[in-house]
Write a protein that holds these residues in place. Structure first.
Motif, PDB file in Angstrom:
ATOM      1  N   GLY A 254       0.387  -3.993  38.559  1.00  0.00           N
ATOM      2  CA  GLY A 254       0.423  -2.722  39.277  1.00  0.00           C
ATOM      3  C   GLY A 254      -0.315  -2.812  40.593  1.00  0.00           C
ATOM      4  N   LEU A 255      -0.488  -1.662  41.242  1.00  0.00           N
ATOM      5  CA  LEU A 255      -1.168  -1.593  42.535  1.00  0.00           C
ATOM      6  C   LEU A 255      -2.613  -1.164  42.353  1.00  0.00           C
ATOM      7  CD1 LEU A 255       1.606   0.207  44.621  1.00  0.00           C
ATOM      8  CD2 LEU A 255       1.354  -2.235  44.125  1.00  0.00           C
ATOM      9  N   GLU A 256      -3.503  -1.776  43.116  1.00  0.00           N
ATOM     10  CA  GLU A 256      -4.918  -1.425  43.066  1.00  0.00           C
ATOM     11  C   GLU A 256      -5.495  -1.439  44.476  1.00  0.00           C
ATOM     12  OE1 GLU A 256      -7.200  -3.723  40.329  1.00  0.00           O
ATOM     13  OE2 GLU A 256      -5.822  -3.406  38.647  1.00  0.00           O
ATOM     14  N   PHE A 257      -6.635  -0.770  44.628  1.00  0.00           N
ATOM     15  CA  PHE A 257      -7.349  -0.785  45.891  1.00  0.00           C
ATOM     16  C   PHE A 257      -8.500  -1.782  45.800  1.00  0.00           C
ATOM     17  CE2 PHE A 257      -5.386   3.448  46.308  1.00  0.00           C
ATOM     18  CZ  PHE A 257      -4.838   3.306  47.577  1.00  0.00           C
ATOM     19  N   ILE A 258      -8.487  -2.783  46.671  1.00  0.00           N
ATOM     20  CA  ILE A 258      -9.508  -3.825  46.694  1.00  0.00           C
ATOM     21  C   ILE A 258     -10.361  -3.645  47.946  1.00  0.00           C
ATOM     22  CG2 ILE A 258      -9.940  -6.297  46.612  1.00  0.00           C
ATOM     23  CD1 ILE A 258      -8.426  -5.182  44.183  1.00  0.00           C
ATOM     24  N   PRO A 259     -11.687  -3.523  47.817  1.00  0.00           N
ATOM     25  CA  PRO A 259     -12.531  -3.320  49.001  1.00  0.00           C
ATOM     26  C   PRO A 259     -12.532  -4.533  49.916  1.00  0.00           C
ATOM     27  CG  PRO A 259     -13.894  -3.737  47.068  1.00  0.00           C
ATOM     28  CD  PRO A 259     -12.483  -3.571  46.572  1.00  0.00           C
ATOM     29  N   ASN A 260     -12.459  -4.291  51.223  1.00  0.00           N
ATOM     30  CA  ASN A 260     -12.532  -5.382  52.191  1.00  0.00           C
ATOM     31  C   ASN A 260     -13.927  -5.519  52.782  1.00  0.00           C
ATOM     32  OD1 ASN A 260     -12.645  -3.341  54.301  1.00  0.00           O
ATOM     33  ND2 ASN A 260     -10.426  -3.146  54.054  1.00  0.00           N
ATOM     34  N   THR A 261     -14.823  -4.610  52.413  1.00  0.00           N
ATOM     35  CA  THR A 261     -16.225  -4.706  52.793  1.00  0.00           C
ATOM     36  C   THR A 261     -17.052  -4.066  51.690  1.00  0.00           C
ATOM     37  OG1 THR A 261     -17.867  -4.179  54.512  1.00  0.00           O
ATOM     38  CG2 THR A 261     -16.218  -2.503  54.043  1.00  0.00           C
ATOM     39  N   THR A 262     -18.255  -4.572  51.459  1.00  0.00           N
ATOM     40  CA  THR A 262     -19.079  -4.078  50.361  1.00  0.00           C
ATOM     41  C   THR A 262     -20.459  -3.646  50.844  1.00  0.00           C
ATOM     42  OG1 THR A 262     -19.882  -6.318  49.836  1.00  0.00           O
ATOM     43  CG2 THR A 262     -17.910  -5.549  48.683  1.00  0.00           C
ATOM     44  N   VAL A 263     -21.161  -2.869  50.014  1.00  0.00           N
ATOM     45  CA  VAL A 263     -22.531  -2.443  50.312  1.00  0.00           C
ATOM     46  C   VAL A 263     -23.430  -2.818  49.142  1.00  0.00           C
ATOM     47  CG1 VAL A 263     -21.806  -0.524  51.781  1.00  0.00           C
ATOM     48  CG2 VAL A 263     -22.148  -0.148  49.335  1.00  0.00           C
ATOM     49  N   GLU A 264     -24.691  -3.088  49.438  1.00  0.00           N
ATOM     50  CA  GLU A 264     -25.667  -3.420  48.401  1.00  0.00           C
ATOM     51  C   GLU A 264     -26.598  -2.233  48.203  1.00  0.00           C
ATOM     52  OE1 GLU A 264     -28.962  -6.894  47.287  1.00  0.00           O
ATOM     53  OE2 GLU A 264     -27.695  -7.055  49.074  1.00  0.00           O
ATOM     54  N   LEU A 265     -26.837  -1.861  46.955  1.00  0.00           N
ATOM     55  CA  LEU A 265     -27.642  -0.693  46.635  1.00  0.00           C
ATOM     56  C   LEU A 265     -29.016  -1.093  46.103  1.00  0.00           C
ATOM     57  CD1 LEU A 265     -25.060   1.605  44.803  1.00  0.00           C
ATOM     58  CD2 LEU A 265     -25.465   1.341  47.253  1.00  0.00           C
ATOM     59  N   SER A 266     -29.978  -0.200  46.305  1.00  0.00           N
ATOM     60  CA  SER A 266     -31.296  -0.380  45.712  1.00  0.00           C
ATOM     61  C   SER A 266     -31.199  -0.060  44.220  1.00  0.00           C
ATOM     62  CB  SER A 266     -32.306   0.543  46.378  1.00  0.00           C
ATOM     63  OG  SER A 266     -31.988   1.911  46.088  1.00  0.00           O
ATOM     64  N   GLU A 267     -32.256  -0.323  43.474  1.00  0.00           N
ATOM     65  CA  GLU A 267     -32.233  -0.050  42.040  1.00  0.00           C
ATOM     66  C   GLU A 267     -32.028   1.443  41.768  1.00  0.00           C
ATOM     67  OE1 GLU A 267     -35.349  -1.703  39.730  1.00  0.00           O
ATOM     68  OE2 GLU A 267     -35.359  -3.605  40.798  1.00  0.00           O
ATOM     69  N   GLU A 268     -32.689   2.293  42.529  1.00  0.00           N
ATOM     70  CA  GLU A 268     -32.537   3.736  42.329  1.00  0.00           C
ATOM     71  C   GLU A 268     -31.115   4.178  42.664  1.00  0.00           C
ATOM     72  OE1 GLU A 268     -33.195   7.563  41.266  1.00  0.00           O
ATOM     73  OE2 GLU A 268     -34.468   5.815  40.883  1.00  0.00           O
ATOM     74  N   GLU A 269     -30.560   3.646  43.771  1.00  0.00           N
ATOM     75  CA  GLU A 269     -29.188   3.981  44.149  1.00  0.00           C
ATOM     76  C   GLU A 269     -28.197   3.454  43.121  1.00  0.00           C
ATOM     77  OE1 GLU A 269     -29.842   3.935  49.016  1.00  0.00           O
ATOM     78  OE2 GLU A 269     -29.240   2.127  47.936  1.00  0.00           O
ATOM     79  N   MET A 270     -28.501   2.293  42.552  1.00  0.00           N
ATOM     80  CA  MET A 270     -27.640   1.723  41.522  1.00  0.00           C
ATOM     81  C   MET A 270     -27.601   2.639  40.303  1.00  0.00           C
ATOM     82  SD  MET A 270     -25.911  -1.280  41.082  1.00  0.00           S
ATOM     83  CE  MET A 270     -26.798  -2.736  41.638  1.00  0.00           C
ATOM     84  N   LYS A 271     -28.745   3.163  39.930  1.00  0.00           N
ATOM     85  CA  LYS A 271     -28.803   4.084  38.798  1.00  0.00           C
ATOM     86  C   LYS A 271     -27.985   5.346  39.087  1.00  0.00           C
ATOM     87  CE  LYS A 271     -31.903   6.840  35.989  1.00  0.00           C
ATOM     88  NZ  LYS A 271     -32.865   7.874  36.145  1.00  0.00           N
ATOM     89  N   GLN A 272     -28.134   5.907  40.299  1.00  0.00           N
ATOM     90  CA  GLN A 272     -27.379   7.104  40.667  1.00  0.00           C
ATOM     91  C   GLN A 272     -25.878   6.822  40.647  1.00  0.00           C
ATOM     92  OE1 GLN A 272     -29.009   8.024  44.519  1.00  0.00           O
ATOM     93  NE2 GLN A 272     -30.643   9.305  43.688  1.00  0.00           N
ATOM     94  N   ALA A 273     -25.496   5.638  41.157  1.00  0.00           N
ATOM     95  CA  ALA A 273     -24.074   5.286  41.199  1.00  0.00           C
ATOM     96  C   ALA A 273     -23.505   5.152  39.795  1.00  0.00           C
ATOM     97  CB  ALA A 273     -23.881   3.985  41.981  1.00  0.00           C
ATOM     98  N   SER A 274     -24.266   4.544  38.879  1.00  0.00           N
ATOM     99  CA  SER A 274     -23.775   4.381  37.504  1.00  0.00           C
ATOM    100  C   SER A 274     -23.616   5.727  36.825  1.00  0.00           C
ATOM    101  CB  SER A 274     -24.721   3.481  36.704  1.00  0.00           C
ATOM    102  OG  SER A 274     -25.976   4.088  36.524  1.00  0.00           O
ATOM    103  N   GLU A 275     -24.539   6.654  37.092  1.00  0.00           N
ATOM    104  CA  GLU A 275     -24.429   7.999  36.529  1.00  0.00           C
ATOM    105  C   GLU A 275     -23.195   8.710  37.074  1.00  0.00           C
ATOM    106  OE1 GLU A 275     -28.101   9.824  37.562  1.00  0.00           O
ATOM    107  OE2 GLU A 275     -29.200   8.983  35.863  1.00  0.00           O
ATOM    108  N   LEU A 276     -22.954   8.556  38.376  1.00  0.00           N
ATOM    109  CA  LEU A 276     -21.793   9.186  39.002  1.00  0.00           C
ATOM    110  C   LEU A 276     -20.493   8.639  38.417  1.00  0.00           C
ATOM    111  CD1 LEU A 276     -20.361  10.890  41.157  1.00  0.00           C
ATOM    112  CD2 LEU A 276     -20.719   9.000  42.772  1.00  0.00           C
TER     113      LEU A 276
END
Length: 294
Positions: A254-276
């Motif tokens: 099937g079709l998917e969206f693949i990122p062409n650029t990425t960002v690195e998160l801090s531990e706190e931001e990583m936790k917020q992202a996982s909750e989201l």
């Protein structure tokens, strides 16, 4: 195009995400609103999480399964919605409706009973018409999100997702679509038909022969190892046929969206992202979520 191994493992960051996921709350069943007319993605529905190389740490959060303790009935309910939508768009015959055939494969790989699949296909006329929508947002740390939606009540879904985003430090935006490329993705089992394990190096050689651009290691909803072959959308089914001919066991295409650029998160931001992401994954109307988190 020659295939290249882009996979990078980050064990420490992976452990950090697992810890963050364990601390994260389950989140309410919520979904996201679009700015302007929603973008329609060629009506190609599929549910395998888009895990770019080096992103295996997100596989337990991003796919339709949501949190690890999500009930199987929720998975089946979403799959049933997708089956009915595919039938409504292309008819009930999987031989003539490749989208339906792909979703049926995903149902079988998720151990969905045959009778449940048949009932969903036959129940099209009894269900309200669903709309397929694509929403975009900015998450913690400036991360980008693309969210696939299938809903019979657009207003309700928009309100739920807007509320969830605001609670988890994310905002709606229409400026992230360019951070992703739309690709054809063939997902195959890590073991071939003779039950031999396929290494990444072997997969890359097979990708070149089949006309794919790249290979990524990932996990499916059952946390089984799989390989994802990325290719141009126009040659998706051709690549799948060649991979099958090479002895691999294809699970979906099937079709998917693949990122062409990425960002690195801090531990706190990583936790917020996982909750989201877990909150969005719990939303009944959310089919799949893409991100560009490293």
């Amino acid at each position: 195009m020659a295939a290249s191994a882009t996979l990078q493992r980050t064990p420490v960051r992976y452990q950090q995400l697992l810890l963050a996921s364990a601390l994260a709350s389950k989140g309410s069943a919520s979904c996201l609103s679009a700015l302007g007319p929603p973008y329609l993605l060629g009506r190609a529905l599929h549910i395998t999480g888009a895990i770019p190389a080096g992103h295996n740490k997100w596989s337990k959060v991003k796919n339709i399964k949501g949190p690890r303790d999500a009930k199987r009935s929720q998975i089946f309910q979403k799959l049933s919605m997708m089956l009915r939508f595919a039938v409504r768009e292309g008819g009930p015959d999987p031989e003539l409706n490749s989208n339906l055939a792909n979703i049926i494969e995903r149902c079988r790989n998720s151990n969905m009973p045959k009778t449940t699949i048949e009932m969903a296909i036959k129940g099209v006329d009894k269900e309200k018409s669903s709309n397929y929508l694509l929403y975009t947002a900015r998450g913690p740390g400036g991360s980008a999100l693309i969210i696939e939606i299938l809903t019979d009540n657009t207003r309700r879904t928009q309100q739920e997702i807007r509320l969830l985003l605001s609670r988890k430090g994310a905002v709606m935006t229409d400026g992230v679509r360019h951070l992703f490329d739309q690709k054809g993705v063939v997902t195959v089992s890590r073991k071939d038909r003779e039950q031999r394990s396929v290494s990444l190096e072997q997969a890359l050689e097979l990708a070149v022969e089949a006309g794919a651009e790249d290979v990524q290691e990932s996990e499916d909803e059952e946390e089984q190892e799989v390989l994802k072959f990325l290719c141009d959308v126009s040659v998706l089914h051709q690549v799948r046929k060649k991979l099958d001919a090479q002895g691999l066991q294809s699970l979906s295409a099937g079709l998917e969206f693949i990122p062409n650029t990425t960002v690195e998160l801090s531990e706190e931001e990583m936790k917020q992202a996982s909750e989201l992401l877990m909150g969005l994954g719990n939303c009944q109307d959310v089919i799949r979520i893409y991100d560009n988190i490293q």
